[in-house]
Design a protein around this motif. Structure first.
Motif, PDB file in Angstrom:
ATOM      1  N   ASP A  11       0.820  -1.209   0.000  1.00  0.00           N
ATOM      2  CA  ASP A  11       0.000   0.000   0.000  1.00  0.00           C
ATOM      3  C   ASP A  11       0.855   1.261   0.000  1.00  0.00           C
ATOM      4  OD1 ASP A  11      -2.289  -1.537   0.026  1.00  0.00           O
ATOM      5  OD2 ASP A  11      -2.572  -1.377   2.204  1.00  0.00           O
ATOM      6  N   VAL A  12       1.934   1.231   0.767  1.00  0.00           N
ATOM      7  CA  VAL A  12       2.829   2.385   0.838  1.00  0.00           C
ATOM      8  C   VAL A  12       3.486   2.624  -0.523  1.00  0.00           C
ATOM      9  CG1 VAL A  12       4.957   3.271   1.864  1.00  0.00           C
ATOM     10  CG2 VAL A  12       3.240   2.157   3.309  1.00  0.00           C
ATOM     11  N   LEU A  13       3.933   1.541  -1.174  1.00  0.00           N
ATOM     12  CA  LEU A  13       4.554   1.685  -2.495  1.00  0.00           C
ATOM     13  C   LEU A  13       3.571   2.202  -3.539  1.00  0.00           C
ATOM     14  CD1 LEU A  13       6.846  -1.467  -2.671  1.00  0.00           C
ATOM     15  CD2 LEU A  13       7.545   0.920  -2.490  1.00  0.00           C
ATOM     16  N   ARG A  14       2.349   1.690  -3.543  1.00  0.00           N
ATOM     17  CA  ARG A  14       1.326   2.164  -4.489  1.00  0.00           C
ATOM     18  C   ARG A  14       1.045   3.649  -4.284  1.00  0.00           C
ATOM     19  NH1 ARG A  14      -0.316  -3.122  -4.325  1.00  0.00           N
ATOM     20  NH2 ARG A  14      -1.402  -3.032  -2.348  1.00  0.00           N
ATOM     21  N   GLU A  15       0.951   4.064  -3.032  1.00  0.00           N
ATOM     22  CA  GLU A  15       0.710   5.475  -2.726  1.00  0.00           C
ATOM     23  C   GLU A  15       1.879   6.346  -3.187  1.00  0.00           C
ATOM     24  OE1 GLU A  15       0.151   8.232   1.238  1.00  0.00           O
ATOM     25  OE2 GLU A  15      -0.601   6.164   1.295  1.00  0.00           O
ATOM     26  N   TYR A  16       3.095   5.862  -2.968  1.00  0.00           N
ATOM     27  CA  TYR A  16       4.282   6.612  -3.393  1.00  0.00           C
ATOM     28  C   TYR A  16       4.322   6.758  -4.916  1.00  0.00           C
ATOM     29  CZ  TYR A  16       9.166   7.776  -4.232  1.00  0.00           C
ATOM     30  OH  TYR A  16      10.315   8.384  -4.662  1.00  0.00           O
ATOM     31  N   ILE A  17       4.047   5.666  -5.633  1.00  0.00           N
ATOM     32  CA  ILE A  17       4.037   5.701  -7.103  1.00  0.00           C
ATOM     33  C   ILE A  17       2.982   6.673  -7.601  1.00  0.00           C
ATOM     34  CG2 ILE A  17       3.452   4.313  -9.137  1.00  0.00           C
ATOM     35  CD1 ILE A  17       4.890   1.966  -7.690  1.00  0.00           C
ATOM     36  N   ARG A  18       1.823   6.664  -6.981  1.00  0.00           N
ATOM     37  CA  ARG A  18       0.742   7.573  -7.386  1.00  0.00           C
ATOM     38  C   ARG A  18       1.129   9.024  -7.123  1.00  0.00           C
ATOM     39  NH1 ARG A  18      -3.112   8.999  -4.054  1.00  0.00           N
ATOM     40  NH2 ARG A  18      -2.822   7.165  -2.807  1.00  0.00           N
ATOM     41  N   GLU A  19       1.704   9.295  -5.979  1.00  0.00           N
ATOM     42  CA  GLU A  19       2.088  10.663  -5.619  1.00  0.00           C
ATOM     43  C   GLU A  19       3.218  11.195  -6.500  1.00  0.00           C
ATOM     44  OE1 GLU A  19       2.960  10.953  -1.468  1.00  0.00           O
ATOM     45  OE2 GLU A  19       0.898  10.486  -0.879  1.00  0.00           O
TER      46      GLU A  19
END
Length: 96
Positions: A11-19
């Motif tokens: 979840d943290v990686l997906r959020e980082y990629i999106r941001e």
């Protein structure tokens, strides 16, 4: 002491990629990497250079026979690669 708002690493990686607005570039990489999966090792062995730029997939082919076959299948290849990407990433395919 552990915080109560823990998140999974995914979840943290997906959020980082999106941001960081990296989603599109990662999908482009997936499209290029799925070329061999879609067309097989034999066709991929005649392929020298594949890259995606501004919605156009450029593919360098070392055999004129294979190139002609791929030109006839261009739209099917485009739609299948877009389907694998889950998005309309490729508007056109250019064989060199």
């Amino acid at each position: 002491m552990r915080k109560s708002n823990t998140q999974s690493l995914g979840d943290v990686l997906r959020e980082y990629i999106r941001e960081m607005h990296m989603e599109k570039k990662l999908k482009e990489v997936d499209v290029v990497q799925s070329w061999e999966t879609l067309l097989g090792k034999t066709i991929a062995s005649y392929t020298r250079n594949i890259y995606l730029s501004k919605g156009i997939l450029y593919v360098e082919i070392s055999s004129s026979v294979v190139k002609n076959e791929l030109i006839m299948m261009r739209e099917e290849i485009r739609s299948r690669l877009n389907e694998l990407a889950g998005d309309e990433m490729i508007e056109k395919i250019v064989f060199k």
